[in-house]
Design an enzyme around this catalytic site. Structure first.
Site, PDB file in Angstrom:
ATOM      1  CG  HIS A  39      -1.882   1.085   1.333  1.00 31.55           C
ATOM      2  ND1 HIS A  39      -1.540   2.321   1.837  1.00 31.55           N
ATOM      3  CD2 HIS A  39      -3.187   1.161   0.990  1.00 31.55           C
ATOM      4  CE1 HIS A  39      -2.600   3.108   1.805  1.00 31.55           C
ATOM      5  NE2 HIS A  39      -3.618   2.427   1.303  1.00 31.55           N
ATOM      6  CG  ASP A  40      -0.927   4.516  -0.905  1.00 35.32           C
ATOM      7  OD1 ASP A  40      -1.292   3.807  -1.864  1.00 35.32           O
ATOM      8  OD2 ASP A  40      -1.672   5.375  -0.389  1.00 35.32           O
ATOM      9  CE  LYS A  56      -5.158   3.799  -0.823  1.00 32.29           C
ATOM     10  NZ  LYS A  56      -4.670   5.135  -0.392  1.00 32.29           N
TER      11      LYS A  56
END
Length: 325
Positions: free
Chosen positions: A36-37, A123
């Site tokens: 994630h990110d 995202k």
């Protein structure tokens, strides 16, 4: 409205984890790893070369390698740079304009950059499910478990875990492969996840669970794979002693024992992959040696394994002459 500068804090360990409310078990045939990110813009907020970012990157590297070996899909989420205010929405009010349109801030950190086979997800909001096709990807892949790592634990990672839960996807929150604004916020995220929507666990615990779930029943598959006699999985094996370590590793690699240098990196130089390391780990565990995949993978040389096993078996190391090549 910019990201805060994050001071060093200790990465949580097993004893720091909250009690989980559920007892879900991760299954490699059902799971997907979400990284994630892990973009430069977010990672640069941490103090370089300090906890928790050092452990964060190291554990994500292990997880990604491990999932690749087990053919577990790996998905990267990334926020786009140069978003217009209408694209940014209410995030603009809390965090400003976010990532700029240049190449540096939006790129993934080199140490955990995606491989060609990994999937990329653009995202737009806290949760990786919002304004994306993540749910469709999981359903198309026949997967209903999501292993979550990355940053930030109490924001996007937690909201993704919560939404996964509400979509009947079992989230696994990898405590020492997450990082946050502070130790307090990190533990807040872990506690909420454990009590409301996910299983919290460490990288080592996750790897061990996947290893146990992945290991096939003894139906003609050799204990160490890769050319071993198929009957090996069902035949009773003598205990693995230190003196046999060199021969066991050579058998895994289908090499002559004498060819293996004591300080050779067995992963980088000899190509010992995670599947074979997992097999060796399980073999050692069956012989009563409490050892993990991570312990072997972190220092993949015969010399280091020899010292580690000596400690685990509570005996003095054997004479180095045995290992001379």
């Amino acid at each position: 409205m910019a990201l805060p500068k994050i001071l060093p804090y200790p990465m949580p360990v097993e004893t720091d984890l909250p009690k989980n409310k559920v007892t879900w078990t991760v299954d490699p045939s059902r799971a997907v790893l979400l990284i994630h990110d892990m973009q430069q813009y977010f990672v640069d907020a941490f103090t370089p070369d300090q906890s928790p970012v050092v452990e964060l990157i190291a554990n994500i590297q292990k997880l990604r390698l491990y999932c690749t070996e087990l053919e577990i899909p790996v998905i990267y989420s990334a926020q786009p740079g140069g978003q217009a205010p209408e694209q940014r929405g209410l995030l603009q009010d809390f965090w400003g304009s976010g990532i700029d349109d240049g190449p540096y801030q939006k790129k993934f950190v080199d140490a955990v950059a995606p491989a060609e086979q990994d999937m990329l997800l653009t995202k737009w909001r806290y949760s990786a499910f919002q304004k994306t096709n993540l749910l469709e990807i999981l359903r198309e892949q026949g997967r209903d478990q999501l292993m979550i790592c990355g940053i930030y634990a109490h924001i996007g990672c937690l909201l993704t875990a919560s939404e996964a839960f509400m979509k009947d996807i079992q989230p696994f929150f990898i405590a020492d492969a997450l990082a946050d604004f502070s130790e307090e916020k990190h533990h807040l995220a872990l506690t909420y996840a454990a009590e409301r929507c996910a299983v919290t666990l460490t990288t080592e615990h996750l790897v061990t669970s996947l290893t146990q779930a992945y290991r096939p029943e003894p139906e003609g598959v050799g204990s160490f794979g890769g050319g071993m006699d198929e009957r090996a999985a069902v035949e009773e094996q003598p205990p693995l002693t230190l003196q046999r370590l060199r021969d066991e590793v050579a058998a895994l690699l289908q090499e002559q024992s004498a060819n293996l240098g004591e300080t050779d990196n067995l992963i980088e130089y000899w190509g010992l992959d995670s599947i074979r390391i997992m097999s060796l780990t399980e073999r050692l565990r069956r012989d009563g040696i409490d050892i993990s995949f991570v312990e072997l993978a972190e220092h993949p040389t015969l010399a280091d394994w020899r010292k580690l096993l000596s400690i685990k078996m509570s005996v003095s190391p054997p004479n180095y002459d045995y290992y001379t090549v």
